[in-house]
Scaffold this active site. Structure first.
Site, PDB file in Angstrom:
ATOM      1  N   ASP A  51     -42.368   3.015 -31.697  1.00 17.18           N
ATOM      2  CA  ASP A  51     -42.897   4.185 -31.006  1.00 17.18           C
ATOM      3  C   ASP A  51     -44.332   4.373 -31.491  1.00 17.18           C
ATOM      4  O   ASP A  51     -44.557   4.679 -32.657  1.00 17.18           O
ATOM      5  CB  ASP A  51     -42.062   5.429 -31.336  1.00 17.18           C
ATOM      6  CG  ASP A  51     -42.457   6.635 -30.494  1.00 17.18           C
ATOM      7  OD1 ASP A  51     -43.649   6.770 -30.163  1.00 17.18           O
ATOM      8  OD2 ASP A  51     -41.574   7.436 -30.141  1.00 17.18           O
ATOM      9  N   THR A  66     -37.104   6.291 -24.111  1.00 17.58           N
ATOM     10  CA  THR A  66     -38.505   6.490 -23.753  1.00 17.58           C
ATOM     11  C   THR A  66     -38.589   6.914 -22.298  1.00 17.58           C
ATOM     12  O   THR A  66     -37.708   6.575 -21.502  1.00 17.58           O
ATOM     13  CB  THR A  66     -39.299   5.180 -23.986  1.00 17.58           C
ATOM     14  OG1 THR A  66     -40.676   5.398 -23.675  1.00 17.58           O
ATOM     15  CG2 THR A  66     -38.780   4.049 -23.116  1.00 17.58           C
ATOM     16  N   ALA A  89     -31.496   6.284 -21.027  1.00 17.76           N
ATOM     17  CA  ALA A  89     -32.754   7.014 -20.852  1.00 17.76           C
ATOM     18  C   ALA A  89     -33.148   7.122 -19.389  1.00 17.76           C
ATOM     19  O   ALA A  89     -32.976   8.153 -18.750  1.00 17.76           O
ATOM     20  CB  ALA A  89     -33.864   6.346 -21.665  1.00 17.76           C
ATOM     21  N   ASP A  91     -26.089   3.904 -18.667  1.00 14.88           N
ATOM     22  CA  ASP A  91     -25.780   5.187 -18.056  1.00 14.88           C
ATOM     23  C   ASP A  91     -26.751   5.510 -16.925  1.00 14.88           C
ATOM     24  O   ASP A  91     -26.540   6.462 -16.176  1.00 14.88           O
ATOM     25  CB  ASP A  91     -25.841   6.294 -19.120  1.00 14.88           C
ATOM     26  CG  ASP A  91     -25.384   7.642 -18.601  1.00 14.88           C
ATOM     27  OD1 ASP A  91     -24.320   7.693 -17.965  1.00 14.88           O
ATOM     28  OD2 ASP A  91     -26.095   8.645 -18.828  1.00 14.88           O
ATOM     29  N   GLU A 137     -30.254   5.290  -7.963  1.00 10.35           N
ATOM     30  CA  GLU A 137     -29.105   6.170  -8.131  1.00 10.35           C
ATOM     31  C   GLU A 137     -28.980   7.090  -6.918  1.00 10.35           C
ATOM     32  O   GLU A 137     -30.004   7.495  -6.355  1.00 10.35           O
ATOM     33  CB  GLU A 137     -29.246   6.996  -9.412  1.00 10.35           C
ATOM     34  CG  GLU A 137     -29.221   6.155 -10.679  1.00 10.35           C
ATOM     35  CD  GLU A 137     -29.307   6.993 -11.960  1.00 10.35           C
ATOM     36  OE1 GLU A 137     -29.304   8.240 -11.867  1.00 10.35           O
ATOM     37  OE2 GLU A 137     -29.385   6.404 -13.035  1.00 10.35           O
ATOM     38  N   HIS A 182     -24.588   8.223 -15.036  1.00 15.77           N
ATOM     39  CA  HIS A 182     -25.616   9.164 -15.513  1.00 15.77           C
ATOM     40  C   HIS A 182     -24.964  10.400 -16.150  1.00 15.77           C
ATOM     41  O   HIS A 182     -25.210  11.531 -15.756  1.00 15.77           O
ATOM     42  CB  HIS A 182     -26.551   9.582 -14.376  1.00 15.77           C
ATOM     43  CG  HIS A 182     -27.935   9.930 -14.863  1.00 15.77           C
ATOM     44  ND1 HIS A 182     -29.069   9.592 -14.192  1.00 15.77           N
ATOM     45  CD2 HIS A 182     -28.359  10.583 -15.976  1.00 15.77           C
ATOM     46  CE1 HIS A 182     -30.140  10.017 -14.840  1.00 15.77           C
ATOM     47  NE2 HIS A 182     -29.725  10.620 -15.943  1.00 15.77           N
ATOM     48  N   LEU A 183     -24.167  10.121 -17.184  1.00 16.27           N
ATOM     49  CA  LEU A 183     -23.425  11.181 -17.872  1.00 16.27           C
ATOM     50  C   LEU A 183     -24.121  11.685 -19.129  1.00 16.27           C
ATOM     51  O   LEU A 183     -23.548  12.496 -19.859  1.00 16.27           O
ATOM     52  CB  LEU A 183     -22.028  10.667 -18.256  1.00 16.27           C
ATOM     53  CG  LEU A 183     -21.083  10.242 -17.133  1.00 16.27           C
ATOM     54  CD1 LEU A 183     -19.778   9.751 -17.725  1.00 16.27           C
ATOM     55  CD2 LEU A 183     -20.842  11.390 -16.170  1.00 16.27           C
TER      56      LEU A 183
END
Length: 528
Positions: free
Chosen positions: A173, A205, A233, A258, A263, A281-282
Site C-alpha cells: 500500500d 483496494t 473488494a 465475493d 454484477e 457480494h455479501l
C-alpha cells in the site's frame, strides 16, 4: 424551516428516528429508488437524499434536485451516483466507509478458511452421501504468508486478524506509513515481492485506473505455485479469464470471490470451477453492518444539514461537528479574502496561493482553501461553491498552493491570499480577532485594518494632499453616506489605498466621477 430528507431505499427504521431526533424532517419511501420518473418528480422538494444501491442518482436526477445539498450512501460503493455532476452543482456526496468494515474483513477471513479447507465442495460432497475424506486435503493458515493489497480501513482489520491467526502478514500500500505498519504487525513490501512471497493474497483496494486488473496473467506468473486469491473488494481488480486459466492449470490452488466484473453475476468464467468459492457480494451483508451504515448515514447527513459538519464526503473536505463552530469565522474570512481578490481580478487566473500562519495553520485548512477558491471564482462562475471549487480550479489549470507556518508577526492568526493572473500578482490578507469578526489587514503589501460590509468602494490613488476632501465632497454632494473609511499607504507621497464602506451601492455614473478624481488610479465597486 427544518431541512427535509428523502430515504428512497430500504434503511433501518432507526435511521428515520435519528433524523427526526436531530430536527430533520424525513420521508421514508423505500421503493421509490426503483421508480425513476417519480424520483425526478419529487426530488426538488428535498435538502438531502439517503440511498443504498437501488437508487440511481444520475445527472438528470441531480439537475432536477433544485434544493439538494447532500447525498448520503449507506455503504461504501457510490457507483450509482454521478459524483462529477453532484460536485458541479455543489452537492456533497457522503458514504459510510466504516459501518461495514468489520463485516467485510470477516468475510475475507472466512474466504481464506473456505479456500484453505475446500469447505463448500466438501459440504456438497458430504451432503450428497459421499465420504471423500482423502479428496479434500487442505492446508493450515498458521505460519503461512498473507499478502494484503491495500491496507486501509478494511485491509488493516484483515491484517490484525491475520496476525491473530499466527500468519506472517505482508502488505502493499503506497500510503501505508512505516509507523502504521509496525503498529499493525505487518511488513510493508512492494507489489512484486508480495506476489513472490504470499501463500494467500487478499485485495482491499478501490477500483481505479491504477488498480484495475492489478492481478492478471503476468502477476499470477510471479506468484507461488498453489497460491490462493481472495477478492471481497471490487470486481475488476482481477482479470477473471486469466485467473480461470491459472485455476485450471493448478498454478492457483483456490480463489474466494465475493465481487465480479459484472454484477449481478449470473454467468462468469469462474463459475463451475471446483476450486472457486463464490458469494453474491455479501461483504456487507450482516444484520450489524446493515444497521451500522444506516445509522451512520443518518448521523452524518443530520450533522451536515443542522450543524455544517462534513464527514466521509467524497467531494468535500471533512469538517467535524466539534471544529465547525471554530472554523466558521475563518471560513468567512477565507470567503471575504477570495471575494475581494475575485472581484478585482479581470484577467485569466494562473495560480492561487493561500498562506496560513499562527493558530489557523493548525486548523482544517482544506475547508478554508475550498471556501477561498469558491469566492475567487464566483464572479466568473455564479453557481460555484466550496464543493465544486477545487474541481473547477483543477479543470481550469489553476495551480493551487497551501502554505502553513507558525506565528511570525503580531497576529495570532493570519491568512494571506495571492492571485496570480496573466498580467499581475495581487495579494490580500486578513485575520480574525477575539470578537470572531474577520478583518482585512493588508492589501497589496499595504497595511490597513478594515471590516468588510455589504457595499464597499476600493480606491487606489497617489498619496497627495486634498484627495480625501475631494472624495468626501463628491459623495456628500450625491447624498451617499460613508459608513467606514479605512486608509493605508506604502510611504508618504507614494501608492495609497482607501477602502470605504457605504450605506448603499453607488451608481455607475458616481463610480465614473470617483475614477476621474485627481490622483485616482483605480476605483472599484465591491459587494460582500
Amino acid at each position: 424551516m427544518a431541512p427535509r430528507v428523502l430515504i428512497s431505499d430500504k434503511l433501518s427504521k432507526t435511521a428515520v428516528q435519528i433524523f427526526k431526533d436531530r430536527g430533520v424532517e424525513v420521508d421514508y419511501l423505500p421503493d421509490l429508488g426503483k421508480d425513476k420518473e417519480k424520483l425526478l418528480e419529487i426530488i426538488g422538494n428535498y435538502d438531502g437524499l439517503a440511498i443504498r444501491s437501488n437508487t440511481k442518482v444520475t445527472e438528470k436526477v441531480i439537475a432536477a434536485a433544485k434544493n439538494l445539498r447532500v447525498i448520503g450512501r449507506a455503504g461504501i460503493g457510490v457507483d450509482n451516483v454521478d459524483i462529477p455532476a453532484a460536485t458541479a452543482k455543489g452537492i456533497i456526496v457522503m458514504n459510510t466507509p466504516f459501518g461495514n468494515s468489520i463485516t467485510t474483513a470477516e468475510h475475507a477471513i472466512a474466504m481464506i478458511f473456505a479456500t484453505a479447507r475446500q469447505i463448500p465442495e466438501a459440504n456438497a460432497s458430504t451432503q450428497a452421501g459421499k465420504w471423500e475424506k482423502n479428496r479434500f486435503m487442505g492446508v493450515e493458515v498458521t505460519g503461512k504468508t498473507l499478502g494484503i493489497i491495500g491496507c486501509g480501513n478494511i485491509g488493516s482489520i484483515v491484517a490484525e486478524r491475520g496476525v491473530g491467526l499466527k500468519m506472517r502478514v505482508i502488505a502493499f500500500d503506497p500510503f501505508l506509513s512505516p509507523e502504521r505498519a509496525v503498529d499493525l504487525g505487518v511488513e510493508k513490501v512492494e507489489l512484486d515481492e508480495l506476489f513472490r512471497r504470499a501463500d494467500f493474497i487478499t485485495l482491499h483496494t478501490p477500483l481505479i485506473d491504477k488498480t484495475r486488473g492489478i492481478i492478471d496473467a503476468k502477476a499470477i506468473a510471479q506468484m507461488k505455485d498453489g497460491v490462493r486469491i481472495i477478492n471481497c473488494a471490487r470486481g475488476g481488480l482481477v482479470v477473471e479469464k486469466d485467473l480461470a486459466e491459472a485455476l485450471k492449470s493448478g498454478k492457483v490452488a483456490g480463489a474466494g470471490f465475493d465481487v465480479f466484473e459484472e454484477e449481478p453475476a449470473t454467468e462468469n468464467v469462474l463459475f463451475g470451477l471446483p476450486n472457486v468459492v463464490a458469494t453474491p457480494h455479501l461483504g456487507a451483508s450482516t444484520t450489524e453492518a446493515q444497521e451500522n451504515v444506516a445509522l451512520q448515514v443518518a448521523e452524518q447527513m443530520s450533522d451536515y444539514l443542522t450543524k455544517g459538519a462534513v464527514s466521509n464526503a467524497l467531494n468535500m473536505p471533512s469538517i467535524t461537528a466539534e471544529e465547525a463552530p471554530r472554523l466558521t469565522p475563518f471560513v468567512k474570512l477565507a470567503e471575504q479574502l477570495g471575494s475581494f481578490a475575485g472581484q478585482l481580478t479581470e484577467s485569466g487566473i494562473k495560480a492561487i496561493r493561500l498562506e496560513y500562519e499562527g493558530d489557523v495553520a493548525e486548523m482544517n485548512v482544506r475547508a478554508l482553501t475550498a471556501a477561498a477558491l469558491a469566492a475567487v471564482l464566483r464572479p466568473q462562475l455564479q453557481t460555484i461553491n466550496m464543493v465544486s471549487a477545487p474541481a473547477v480550479a483543477k479543470e481550469r489549470g489553476i495551480a493551487v498552493e497551501e502554505v502553513r507556518r507558525e506565528q511570525q508577526g503580531a497576529y495570532e492568526n493570519y491568512i494571506r491570499l495571492t492571485v496570480t493572473t496573466e498580467r499581475q500578482e495581487r495579494s490580500v490578507a486578513g485575520t480574525v480577532f477575539g470578537d470572531v469578526k474577520p478583518r482585512i489587514i493588508q492589501i497589496k503589501g499595504i497595511n490597513m485594518e478594515a471590516e468588510l460590509g455589504p457595499h464597499m468602494l476600493y480606491v487606489t490613488n497617489k498619496d497627495k494632499p486634498g484627495f480625501i476632501g475631494r472624495f468626501a465632497s463628491l459623495l456628500g454632494g450625491e447624498g451617499i453616506n460613508i459608513a467606514t473609511f479605512n486608509l493605508g499607504r506604502k510611504a508618504a507621497g507614494e501608492d495609497a489605498i482607501a477602502l470605504i464602506g457605504l450605506d448603499e451601492e453607488i451608481s455607475d455614473s458616481v463610480l465614473d466621477r470617483v475614477s476621474g478624481l485627481e490622483g485616482v488610479v483605480q476605483a472599484k465597486r465591491l459587494n460582500f
